[in-house]
Motif scaffolding. Structure first.
Motif, PDB file in Angstrom:
ATOM      1  N   ILE A 154       0.686  19.464   5.091  1.00  0.00           N
ATOM      2  CA  ILE A 154       0.517  18.827   3.788  1.00  0.00           C
ATOM      3  C   ILE A 154      -0.833  18.124   3.763  1.00  0.00           C
ATOM      4  N   VAL A 155      -1.650  18.444   2.773  1.00  0.00           N
ATOM      5  CA  VAL A 155      -2.961  17.827   2.598  1.00  0.00           C
ATOM      6  C   VAL A 155      -2.930  16.968   1.338  1.00  0.00           C
ATOM      7  N   THR A 156      -3.415  15.747   1.458  1.00  0.00           N
ATOM      8  CA  THR A 156      -3.411  14.804   0.337  1.00  0.00           C
ATOM      9  C   THR A 156      -4.833  14.368   0.028  1.00  0.00           C
ATOM     10  N   VAL A 157      -5.183  14.392  -1.263  1.00  0.00           N
ATOM     11  CA  VAL A 157      -6.480  13.910  -1.739  1.00  0.00           C
ATOM     12  C   VAL A 157      -6.236  12.620  -2.521  1.00  0.00           C
ATOM     13  N   THR A 197      -6.609   1.745  -8.832  1.00  0.00           N
ATOM     14  CA  THR A 197      -5.623   2.805  -9.069  1.00  0.00           C
ATOM     15  C   THR A 197      -5.959   3.979  -8.164  1.00  0.00           C
ATOM     16  N   ILE A 198      -4.954   4.453  -7.429  1.00  0.00           N
ATOM     17  CA  ILE A 198      -5.151   5.601  -6.544  1.00  0.00           C
ATOM     18  C   ILE A 198      -4.567   6.837  -7.209  1.00  0.00           C
ATOM     19  N   HIS A 199      -5.422   7.823  -7.460  1.00  0.00           N
ATOM     20  CA  HIS A 199      -4.989   9.106  -8.016  1.00  0.00           C
ATOM     21  C   HIS A 199      -4.711  10.040  -6.839  1.00  0.00           C
ATOM     22  N   GLU A 200      -3.452  10.373  -6.634  1.00  0.00           N
ATOM     23  CA  GLU A 200      -3.031  11.134  -5.451  1.00  0.00           C
ATOM     24  C   GLU A 200      -2.621  12.551  -5.844  1.00  0.00           C
ATOM     25  N   LEU A 201      -3.194  13.524  -5.148  1.00  0.00           N
ATOM     26  CA  LEU A 201      -2.846  14.937  -5.331  1.00  0.00           C
ATOM     27  C   LEU A 201      -2.437  15.511  -3.974  1.00  0.00           C
TER      28      LEU A 201
END
Length: 528
Positions: A154-157, A197-201
């Protein structure tokens, strides 16, 4: 005395020569202090008719991107006289991860050699990075650094946005996942953390090849309010934007080969069930296969059944995935339909599993099901239920009996004229042969109908897919706000802006083509 004069002349010549060399070529950078992953824009400008730039592929260890040459003609008016000069420009970007020095570069201008000055670019992290990129940052991380072939990771940006109102627009570019099968896990997840704010993908990756595989960085362009820009004298355009390009860190993953050949990578349970075990001739038996557990089932090959004298249909498998406590869980469901005129057995499925947690393998088995079919001769093939597709071609009455000779005593009739199943099967095959022609005719009729709707239906009544989209209508202030920053880019824009100012100043004699204005404003509105 002569010695002093000679020394003075030498100093004058050295200073003048240095100024001459520096005047011909200039190197400019967008910033000498950037955040980690932020782009540095470099321009080398040379004034002359014949300019030759050096080949540039890297700055330190970082490759250059968007390398291009351009030229422009500059006109000056000094002491009542016009003069012009040709300027050549070499521009490129690079993304430093650590502080680096842009070395001196030699440029040939009209047969003379010029050297630019070295420029140090400082890469800051932590609090300093926030100031360099307006508080914005982007990072990428994976839950594993080493996996087996087929094992999911799992890769998270994470894109961190400050809540100071400085950021107006964001443009995201996902990473390049070469060598992986990729599936986004849900959409964007926004997390509020203090004043940010953290935008997580999140992405699910399944490796396709063995070795060290590099995951290229994610990128983002941030449009921030440029508070240092000159104030708008008319007060209608608002604060202009300053664009900053950022990139995350790259990742490297080691993919190891499987120690054994396996159908399943992970830890699963395998289940199979039927809705009944006793049916009449040619009645369907519904079979459901389900695999549930930890791991990825996105690339699982669909099991096939080849049972003599039995027609098998199946729908498309349904695969769902979810992440819980940092682990990936999957569910695979596939349904089959079995149709026959005699007793048959649905065999047990066997799949080898490799558990990457324990490093061990095992065989998973489903139960076998014996289906009892009550009486009757072989009948005509039955059409598949809605949504199902055939797995194997239906066998004829004689071929089915021959293939199932060990389990059935049925014989082919000696006189086909007395066999009603023969005529039923023949009618079915004739209809099946005509089916492609029916489909082609329906397709042509549909295209003709669509053409008539587009050509004959009034435009005002059409909408959606067949209708034409309505162009947005811009007010004069909106159009002026959008077009003003592009005055020097396009002569047509400059002309329209002049007309708009004349209208705002009260000149009633000026007429503006509203359709052309909307078209031009829409063009640059989209570009922003």
């Amino acid at each position: 005395m002569m010695k002093r004069v000679s020394m003075k002349l030498l100093w004058i010549t050295w200073i003048f020569g240095g100024l001459l060399m520096a005047a011909g070529v200039q190197l400019k950078v967008s910033s000498t202090r950037v955040a980690q992953g932020q782009s540095v824009r470099v321009k080398i400008e040379a004034e002359g008719s014949k300019v030759r730039f050096p080949p540039i592929t890297k700055i330190g260890a970082y490759p250059v991107e968007n390398l291009r040459e351009s030229s422009k003609l500059e006109t000056r008016y000094v002491n009542g006289k016009f003069s012009s000069s040709s300027k050549k420009i070499l521009s490129f970007d690079f993304y430093p991860e650590k502080s680096v020095t842009i070395p001196p570069m030699e440029v040939q201008v009209d047969g003379k050699s010029y050297r630019t000055k070295a420029v140090k670019v400082e890469v800051v992290q932590g609090g300093g990075a926030a100031g360099a990129a307006g508080g914005f940052a982007i990072t990428m991380h994976a839950d594993k650094k080493s996996v087996y072939l087929g094992q999911p990771l799992i890769v998270t940006v994470d894109a961190v946005e400050p809540l100071n109102g400085a950021i107006v627009q964001m443009q995201y570019s996902p990473p390049e996942f070469k060598g992986f099968v990729v599936k986004p896990l849900g959409g964007e997840n926004q997390i509020r953390k203090g004043d940010k704010t953290i935008h997580e993908l999140t992405y699910l990756l399944t490796p396709e090849k063995v070795g060290r595989v590099r995951i290229e960085p994610a990128g983002i362009r941030v449009g921030m309010r440029d508070l240092n820009a000159p104030a708008d004298p008319f007060g209608i355009f608002g604060t202009p934007l300053k664009w900053v390009a950022l990139r995350s860190n790259p990742l490297e993953v080691t993919v190891k080969p499987l120690p054994v050949a396996a159908d399943l990578i992970g830890h699963y349970t395998l289940k199979a069930s039927v809705d009944r075990t006793k049916v009449k001739a040619n009645e369907p038996v519904n079979y459901t296969l389900e695999i549930v557990g930890e791991g990825s089932l996105e690339d699982l090959a669909d099991p096939r059944f080849d049972i003599p004298g039995v027609t098998v249909y199946s729908d498309d498998a349904k695969v769902s995935s979810s992440v819980k406590d940092g682990k990936l869980y999957s569910r695979y469901t596939k349904k089959y339909v079995f149709i026959s005129d005699r007793d048959f057995t649905i065999p047990s499925l066997k799949m080898r599993e490799f558990d990457y947690q324990t490093g061990k393998s095992r065989i998973l088995k489903s139960p076998a099901f014996t289906i009892r079919v009550e009486g009757g001769k072989a009948a005509a093939p039955t059409a598949p239920p809605a949504g199902m597709k055939a797995q194997s071609a239906p066998a004829s009455a004689g071929a089915s009996a021959a293939a199932a000779g060990k389990t059935s005593t049925a014989k082919a009739p000696e006189n086909l004229l007395e066999d009603p199943a023969y005529y039923a099967r023949k009618a079915y095959e004739e209809k099946a042969a005509k089916y492609p022609w029916y489909m082609a005719g329906a397709f042509v009729a549909g295209m003709v109908l669509m053409f008539l709707l587009i050509r004959l239906w009034p435009r005002k009544k059409r909408g959606g897919i067949l209708g034409t989209s309505k162009r947005r209508h811009y007010s004069l202030d909106e159009a002026l706000r959008i077009l003003y920053p592009h005055t020097n880019d396009d002569p047509e824009v400059e002309k329209v802006v002049r007309y708009l100012y004349r209208v705002k100043n009260g000149e009633k004699s000026v007429e503006i083509d509203r359709e052309a204005l909307d078209r031009l404003a829409e063009k640059y509105d989209r570009a922003e």
